[in-house]
Each structure stands twice: as C-alpha cells, then as structure tokens.
Scaffold this active site. Sequence first.
Site, short mmCIF file in Angstrom:
data_model
loop_
_atom_site.label_atom_id
_atom_site.label_comp_id
_atom_site.label_asym_id
_atom_site.label_seq_id
_atom_site.Cartn_x
_atom_site.Cartn_y
_atom_site.Cartn_z
N TRP A 35 28.50 -66.13 -4.52
CA TRP A 35 27.62 -65.10 -5.06
C TRP A 35 26.54 -64.70 -4.07
O TRP A 35 26.05 -65.50 -3.27
CB TRP A 35 26.99 -65.58 -6.37
CG TRP A 35 26.47 -64.44 -7.15
CD1 TRP A 35 25.18 -63.99 -7.21
CD2 TRP A 35 27.24 -63.53 -7.94
NE1 TRP A 35 25.11 -62.86 -8.00
CE2 TRP A 35 26.35 -62.56 -8.45
CE3 TRP A 35 28.60 -63.45 -8.28
CZ2 TRP A 35 26.77 -61.53 -9.28
CZ3 TRP A 35 29.01 -62.42 -9.09
CH2 TRP A 35 28.11 -61.48 -9.59
N GLU A 123 27.84 -65.40 -17.24
CA GLU A 123 27.81 -64.49 -18.38
C GLU A 123 28.86 -63.39 -18.27
O GLU A 123 29.31 -62.84 -19.29
CB GLU A 123 26.42 -63.86 -18.55
CG GLU A 123 26.05 -62.73 -17.62
CD GLU A 123 25.59 -63.20 -16.24
OE1 GLU A 123 25.23 -62.33 -15.43
OE2 GLU A 123 25.59 -64.42 -16.00
N HIS A 144 19.20 -69.86 -12.52
CA HIS A 144 17.99 -69.38 -13.18
C HIS A 144 17.00 -70.52 -13.43
O HIS A 144 16.38 -71.00 -12.49
CB HIS A 144 18.35 -68.60 -14.45
CG HIS A 144 18.97 -67.28 -14.13
ND1 HIS A 144 20.32 -67.04 -14.23
CD2 HIS A 144 18.42 -66.12 -13.65
CE1 HIS A 144 20.58 -65.79 -13.85
NE2 HIS A 144 19.45 -65.21 -13.50
N ASP A 153 17.92 -62.09 -16.60
CA ASP A 153 18.78 -60.95 -16.29
C ASP A 153 20.06 -60.95 -17.10
O ASP A 153 21.15 -60.75 -16.59
CB ASP A 153 19.06 -60.85 -14.79
CG ASP A 153 19.78 -62.06 -14.22
OD1 ASP A 153 19.88 -63.08 -14.93
OD2 ASP A 153 20.24 -61.98 -13.07
N GLU A 243 11.10 -62.02 -15.36
CA GLU A 243 11.66 -62.72 -14.20
C GLU A 243 10.98 -62.25 -12.92
O GLU A 243 10.61 -63.05 -12.06
CB GLU A 243 13.17 -62.47 -14.14
CG GLU A 243 13.88 -63.28 -13.08
CD GLU A 243 15.40 -63.12 -13.12
OE1 GLU A 243 16.07 -63.63 -12.21
OE2 GLU A 243 15.91 -62.51 -14.09
#
Length: 249
Positions: A35, A123, A144, A153, A243
Amino acid sequence: MPFEDYATKFKTIRFKREDGILEMTVHTDGGPLRWGRLPHGELEQAFLDINRDRENKVIILTGTGAEFSGPAPEVKANLEAHRQSPEEWGVLGWESKNLLLNMLAIDAPMIAAVNGPAVRHAELPVMCDIVLASETAAFQDSAHYVGGLVPGDGVHVVFPLVMGYNRGRYFLLTGQTIHAEEAKHVGLVNEVLPGEKLLPRAWELARQLMKQPELNRRYSRILVTEVMRRQMHELLPYGLALEGLALVK
C-alpha cells in the site's frame, strides 16, 4: 468509458473482462499489493472509470499471491509519512473521500475474493456485496489507531456497520487481527474456501448474478448499499477532518 481506455492504464491493477464480468486484481510489480500513494490514487480513479463503463455488469475484486494488501506499517514511520500541511492533507483527504465514494457509486454488484491477509485498507473488500475469503485470509486495520492515526477515512463507518458497534470499535482500537473463520463468524465474510477454489467460486457467483436482468442487478446493488452510502456521506468528511487535525504540521 470504453474498456480499452483504462484496461492497461494502472500500474497496480490488472483487469480482465469476460461476458460483462470484470475481474480487477490489485498488485505491486506482479506480487502482493504494497500500500502507498500510488495504489491509493489509482484505485480512486479506477472505481470512477469502472462505474462509467456500463459494459461492466459484475465486478470481482481480488489480490495477488499470498496477501491481499499490506504491509502493516511501523508506527513512527507511518506517522511521519502522514504528517502534512493543511494544504497537503486537503489533497490526500479529497482523494481518500473519493476512493470510497467512487467505489460505492458503482451500480454493478461487487464480489471480493480475499486471497490472503488484508492488513491495509481491509475495508475495501469488506465493502463488496459478497465477500469470499481464502483459508489464509485475515483482516486488520494496521495503519490507523495502532499505527498512530485517527481511524477516520471510512473504517469508522465500515467495520462497526458490518461487524456490529462493539466489535467494530474493539477491532479499530486494538488493531485486532481476525482470521478467516472468525471473520465469517462475525460477519466480515460470507464464505471461506481453499485458496485454489476462491476465484472459481467468485466467477460462479458472478455468473449466477448475471442471470438476472440488468436493471434488477443494478437497482439491487444501489438498494443494498444505500445505508453504507448514506453513512459515508455523513461521517466520512467528518472522520477525515479529525484525522487531519491530529496530523497537520
């Protein structure tokens, strides 16, 4: 949007389409997805392109090799990589919002075939209408809260909605890793299969969905995603703002 305009457009996504079924495979240099900003931005654009091509009737989302997405980040490096000016966060937050909203805007049914651990942006497969997992799959929100960031997010919407409020909060705040069979038990996935049967089962279900008339398929997808879509519109910008407030220089 003709298929040819985006079929080879992305460095981290491979496409193939047969009889209206689009298989999208995420990867990094032909291996499991690592990622970063490149796949983040490419997926945001890819979901938009997919939705604009009405020849996409059913979507299969899968990964490459032994993992769906990773790696779990080191906390200090993750925090430093995300610490930005308000202007920089404005760009990343805009992209993050569109990543999930563009996916939810797709009005063709979506099937996830989770081929291994999904520890970054887990997710995304969970947001699909049908979620299949290999026996080696696992789910974690590693980047996170336990990675130093506010889970704002979209994970704050998806996991409590799918798993239940208490399970979802525990998952986000502890960095819990949920393996395939438990993921089925708590509602994250629908079926757990041996790895070699995962994609064939996804295609079998896709062909089953294709037996319905087109408007039935599309309107059903719209209907069954409406609750998540409404919560995203209401809570995603708020989550991204919080965030960002914890990160900005």
